[in-house]
Structure formats: structure tokens, C-alpha cells
Design an enzyme around this catalytic site. Structure first.
Site, PDB file in Angstrom:
ATOM      1  N   ASP A  37       7.431  -0.290  -3.357  1.00  0.00           N
ATOM      2  CA  ASP A  37       6.611   0.599  -2.535  1.00  0.00           C
ATOM      3  C   ASP A  37       5.922  -0.279  -1.493  1.00  0.00           C
ATOM      4  OD1 ASP A  37       4.701   2.256  -1.391  1.00  0.00           O
ATOM      5  OD2 ASP A  37       3.503   2.452  -3.222  1.00  0.00           O
ATOM      6  N   LYS A 100       2.760  -1.065   8.653  1.00  0.00           N
ATOM      7  CA  LYS A 100       3.629   0.097   8.459  1.00  0.00           C
ATOM      8  C   LYS A 100       3.377   1.187   9.506  1.00  0.00           C
ATOM      9  CE  LYS A 100       4.930   3.179   4.671  1.00  0.00           C
ATOM     10  NZ  LYS A 100       4.630   3.459   3.249  1.00  0.00           N
ATOM     11  N   GLU A 205       8.402   9.283  -0.088  1.00  0.00           N
ATOM     12  CA  GLU A 205       7.293   8.998  -0.991  1.00  0.00           C
ATOM     13  C   GLU A 205       6.887  10.190  -1.868  1.00  0.00           C
ATOM     14  OE1 GLU A 205       4.559   7.242   1.764  1.00  0.00           O
ATOM     15  OE2 GLU A 205       5.706   5.386   1.799  1.00  0.00           O
ATOM     16  N   ASP A 228      -1.072  13.067  -0.856  1.00  0.00           N
ATOM     17  CA  ASP A 228      -1.125  11.612  -0.753  1.00  0.00           C
ATOM     18  C   ASP A 228      -2.240  11.213   0.204  1.00  0.00           C
ATOM     19  OD1 ASP A 228      -0.760   8.931  -0.263  1.00  0.00           O
ATOM     20  OD2 ASP A 228       1.410   9.053  -0.003  1.00  0.00           O
TER      21      ASP A 228
END
Ligand SMILES: *[C@@H]1O[C@H](CO)[C@@H](O)[C@H](O)[C@H]1NC(C)=O
Ligand SMILES: *[C@@H]1O[C@H](CO)[C@@H](O)[C@H](O)[C@H]1NC(C)=O
Ligand SMILES: *[C@@H]1O[C@H](CO)[C@@H](O)[C@H](O)[C@H]1NC(C)=O
Ligand SMILES: *[C@@H]1O[C@H](CO)[C@@H](O)[C@H](O)[C@H]1NC(C)=O
Ligand SMILES: *[C@@H]1O[C@H](CO)[C@@H](O)[C@H](O)[C@H]1NC(C)=O
Length: 431
Positions: A37, A100, A205, A228
Site C-alpha cells: 500500500d 502520491k 483501494e 477512506d
């Protein structure tokens, strides 16, 4: 004709029997594929174990399961994770985080300048117009791409996995936000190949998080809401799960809401307190970084306790002791409007799919910020259903990615499969 079938049948039977006896008599095979991850703020690596069907998330640095997605360039080389964070206050320009957010992205001049304001390090467009970081190594400026930052992190995790397995790791499964386009996925893959591994698959995800709860194995399940809330972004997805097949039905989110914003509110509050106590604003970069780290720690402690006493000293303010008690109530009050904003994307995905809270079978929480008691409270009240919290929200994605790695590595007793159906839903952005 029929004898061919018999021969073939016998061969198949022999293979099956060999597999069966191997399962009974041989020690369980070591995982061959690991799950990674690569998160915006934290990254971790896990592996699926045959026989027990358990996933372990490896401890990588100093007993921590996840490492901060931070990479620092220093005169003595490259530092990753906690080692990079530890020196960040002395080296803010060359300590890169949030990579990211920039992977596989082109920014216009205006967007680049707007974004630049949020970061101590320097953003620059490379020759292809892709966002990169300009670091100064030994007095020379060098462009570092987001995928190179990702590769440094993957390499660190890979080394931890190899140490744990005492074997080389060459294949991984990774996750990516559901909204990532093909370009962003390609550059995520590139981060893997720069780290010397083969990325077998990239799964979304939210799908990974649902798999961490074994929802790909449930037959009577239909709609799963995945919330999330990470360091910097909120993503809400509504998945339809049937017989191991995942279909994303709707996505909504806020790219400007997360743990860092909650920290920022506390930070602003403390800066005011400091200014009124010392009759001078706190502006020194190193002191600000010190305060930033302390704020993060206080926030984490307020998840388990109702108050926390901060104790710090700032060299730019004469090194006297600064103490301040922060209560959970204060933290919630400072962030009341932000916490309420968590519900907006949930409303949006329900609207888009024409569902009500009753149609949702399971609520899965992902990301450290979903541990905040007030956030759980608000979601529970709004959905009239308790979210599932049995998997650590910070490990849900890596756990699911590791399960997928186990499936692709052919690890028994994983007889189930999990397939992600391509879906073309647009993410609804709220701000
Ligand atoms: C697998 O996990 C279960 C439940 O967490 C635990 O009871 C069991 O000991 C674990 N097995 C192995 C081999 O680690
Ligand atoms: C910077 O210079 C030092 C000494 O010359 C060298 O050891 C080091 O590897 C250099 N750092 C980088 C990141 O190239
Ligand atoms: C591998 O990692 C697991 C989970 O963190 C740990 O229990 C085990 O002791 C590690 N094994 C080795 C050889 O480091
Ligand atoms: C992504 O990679 C694939 C395979 O290498 C390639 O066919 C595709 O054109 C790439 N897409 C983008 C947007 O770069
Ligand atoms: C959470 O998920 C597990 C596994 O699917 C299930 O056994 C448990 O009942 C769920 N708990 C809640 C509160 O939904």
C-alpha cells in the site's frame, strides 16, 4: 476417444491428489507475492499466509507497521520513512512527502504555483511537463519525480519483506485510488519497476479494503460503503459485491479534507496561543516543524484520551518551556465544520445510486482519520448503522492488497477469486 479422456482424467486426478497431499504433508509455502500500500502519508507491506489464511503486515522500522511516505535527500544519501521524518525539521527543502498527489500529473503554471504554497519543498515541471520536485543535493539542484520517491519507499518495504522471508521479492500487488486514471496507474507501476519489482496488478483501494474484511467471500452481500479518510483526502465509494466480483457504483470525495487539515486547525489555534504568550509570532521554520510534529502526536493521543498536555520549547523564542493542555472537546470544536463535511460525499454517493442508508449492507472504514471518535459518531448517526472497525483502518488497504497478492500467487486455501470489473463512474468532487 474415451481412453484419451481416461488418460487425461487420470493425469488431472494425479495433479489434484498431489496438490491435496502436498497441502497435508508439506510445510506451507512461503508467500511469493507481497502486497504494498503506497499511501499518500503512510506506506506498508503485507503478505498472505497459506494454510492459516492470515495476513501479516510487516514491521518495517522501529516496530512500526507503516512508514511515513517521506523521502529525504541528504549529503549522506537518501533516507526513507521515520529516518526521513526525524531530520525533516533541519532539512525541510529536501524532505519530500505527499508525492502520491503528484504522480502521473501535469500541472499548469497557475496550479503549480497555488500548490507550491502548501509545501516547503520546491515543485517544478520536468521536460515532459510532469510535476517533479527540485531538491538540492551537495549544492546541485536535481529533479526528482514522484515515481522515484515512490520507488524509494517501495524499495524500503521490499527490503523489509526480503529480510522477513529470507528470500528475494520480485513480484508485488499494489493499490491505487479508485479515481486514478490510466496515466497515474502507469506511473504507479513505474514506481514499482524503478524499485526492481514486477507489479502484477493494481487494485482499487476501496476494493482492497472490502477484501480485508473478506467481503469477496460473502454470498449474501450487496452494497458496501467504503469511507477512506486519510491524511489529506476523503474518498467515499459505493461498491457492489457479488460472488467475488466488485463493481464500483459511485465515488465521491474531497481532495482537500483529511488529517492534515484537522492538524492545521489545531496548529492555527496554538500559534495564536503562542503569540499571545510570548508577544511574538512563531515564524522560525524549524520551530514550526517541531510544533507540526507535536500537533500530530497530540491528535493521535486524543483518539484514546480526553486531554493531552503539550510540552515544547522553541529556540527562536528563547527555549523556555511552552505547555498547553488540549482537550478532545477543543479539538472537536476547532474542527466541527470539517468533520461535518465528511458526510457530504456519503450523501452524494447515495443520491447518485438512488439508495438510502438502509440499502447499504456494510460500512468499511479506511485511513487513520476514521479513528477519530467524532467521525465514527457522525457516520454511525447518519447511516443508522455501525461501521465495521475490526480491521485497523490504517492496515485495511495493505491487508486487502496482500489477500489479492495471495490469490495471484496461487496460495491455498484461497479458492476464492476476486475480480474487479472495470467501471466508468466519475468521481463527484465536493470541496
Ligand atoms: C491466524 O489468525 C488467527 C486469528 O487472528 C489466530 O488465532 C491464529 O493463531 C493465526 N494463525 C497463524 C498461523 O498465525
Ligand atoms: C554528497 O557528497 C558526499 C561527499 O562528497 C557523498 O558521500 C554523497 O554521496 C553525496 N550525496 C549524494 C546524495 O549524492
Ligand atoms: C516476519 O514478520 C512477522 C510479522 O511482523 C513476524 O511475526 C515474524 O517474526 C517475522 N519473521 C522474521 C524472520 O523476521
Ligand atoms: C499506460 O501503459 C500502457 C501499457 O504500457 C500503454 O498501452 C498506455 O498507452 C499507457 N497509458 C498512458 C495514458 O500513458
Ligand atoms: C465486521 O465484519 C466482520 C467480518 O465480515 C463481521 O463478522 C462483523 O460482524 C462485522 N461487524 C460489524 C459491526 O459490522
Amino acid at each position: 476417444m474415451s481412453s484419451t479422456f481416461i488418460v487425461l482424467g487420470t493425469a488431472v486426478l494425479a495433479v489434484l491428489l498431489a496438490g491435496y497431499f502436498a497441502q497435508i504433508y508439506l510445510p506451507p509455502p512461503k508467500p511469493r507475492v507481497v502486497g504494498i500500500d503506497l499511501g499518500t502519508t503512510y506506506s506498508c507491506v503485507g503478505m498472505y499466509h497459506a494454510v492459516s489464511g492470515n495476513v501479516t503486515v510487516l514491521t518495517t522500522q522501529d516496530d512500526h507497521k507503516c512508514i511515513p511516505s517521506v523521502v529525504a535527500f541528504t549529503g549522506n544519501g537518501i533516507l526513507v520513512g521515520y529516518k526521513a521524518v526525524a531530520q525533516s525539521e533541519h532539512n525541510p527543502y529536501n524532505t519530500l512527502y505527499d508525492a502520491k498527489r503528484f504522480i502521473g500529473k501535469k500541472f499548469g503554471e497557475k496550479e503549480l504555483q497555488e500548490t507550491q504554497k502548501q509545501y516547503p519543498f520546491k515543485l517544478k515541471a520536468d521536460s515532459d511537463g510532469m510535476v517533479s520536485f527540485a531538491v538540492v543535493i551537495n549544492g546541485t539542484e536535481r529533479l526528482v519525480s514522484p515515481q522515484e520517491v515512490g520507488a524509494c519507499i517501495i524499495l524500503e518495504l521490499r527490503k523489509a519483506a526480503e529480510k522477513n522471508l529470507s528470500a528475494p521479492v520480485t513480484k508485488i500487488v499494489m493499490s491505487a485510488p479508485a479515481e486514478f486514471d490510466e496515466m497515474q496507474r502507469n506511473f504507479t507501476m513505474k514506481a514499482g519497476s524503478l524499485a526492481g519489482v514486477d507489479v502484477l496488478r493494481i487494485i482499487n483501494e476501496p476494493t482492497a479494503a472490502a477484501m480485508a474484511y473478506g467481503l469477496h467471500k460473502k454470498s449474501n452481500l450487496h452494497n458496501v460503503l467504503v469511507i477512506d479518510l486519510g491524511g489529506g483526502t476523503l474518498d467515499v465509494s459505493l461498491l457492489n459485491v457479488q460472488g467475488g466480483m466488485f463493481l464500483t457504483q459511485a465515488m465521491a470525495g474531497n481532495n482537500y479534507l483529511g488529517g492534515q487539515d484537522f492538524n492545521q486547525r489545531l496548529m492555527q489555534y496554538l500559534l495564536k496561543v503562542i503569540e499571545s504568550r510570548y508577544h511574538k509570532p512563531l515564524t522560525d521554520k524549524e520551530d514550526l516543524q517541531l510544533l507540526r510534529l507535536a500537533v500530530e502526536e497530540t491528535k493521535l493521543r486524543l483518539t484514546y484520551q480526553h486531554k493531552d498536555v503539550m510540552s515544547l520549547s522553541f529556540h527562536s523564542l528563547g527555549n523556555t518551556l511552552f505547555q498547553e493542555t488540549v482537550t478532545r472537546q477543543l479539538f472537536e470544536d476547532l474542527n466541527a465544520d470539517l468533520f461535518n463535511k465528511v458526510l457530504i460525499p456519503i450523501e452524494k454517493v447515495l443520491e447518485r445510486t438512488e439508495m438510502t442508508h438502509e440499502d447499504v449492507d456494510e460500512i468499511v472504514l479506511v485511513g487513520g482519520s476514521t479513528r477519530i471518535p467524532r467521525v465514527i459518531e457522525l457516520v454511525t448517526k447518519f447511516m443508522n448503522k455501525k461501521p465495521n472497525t475490526s480491521v485497523d483502518p490504517e492496515l485495511a488497504v495493505v491487508t486487502g492488497v496482500s489477500v489479492q497478492a495471495g490469490i495471484l500467487g496461487g496460495m491455498w486455501p484461497l479458492t476464492v477469486s476476486a475480480v474487479e470489473l472495470p467501471s466508468r463512474v466519475d468521481k463527484i468532487h465536493v470541496h
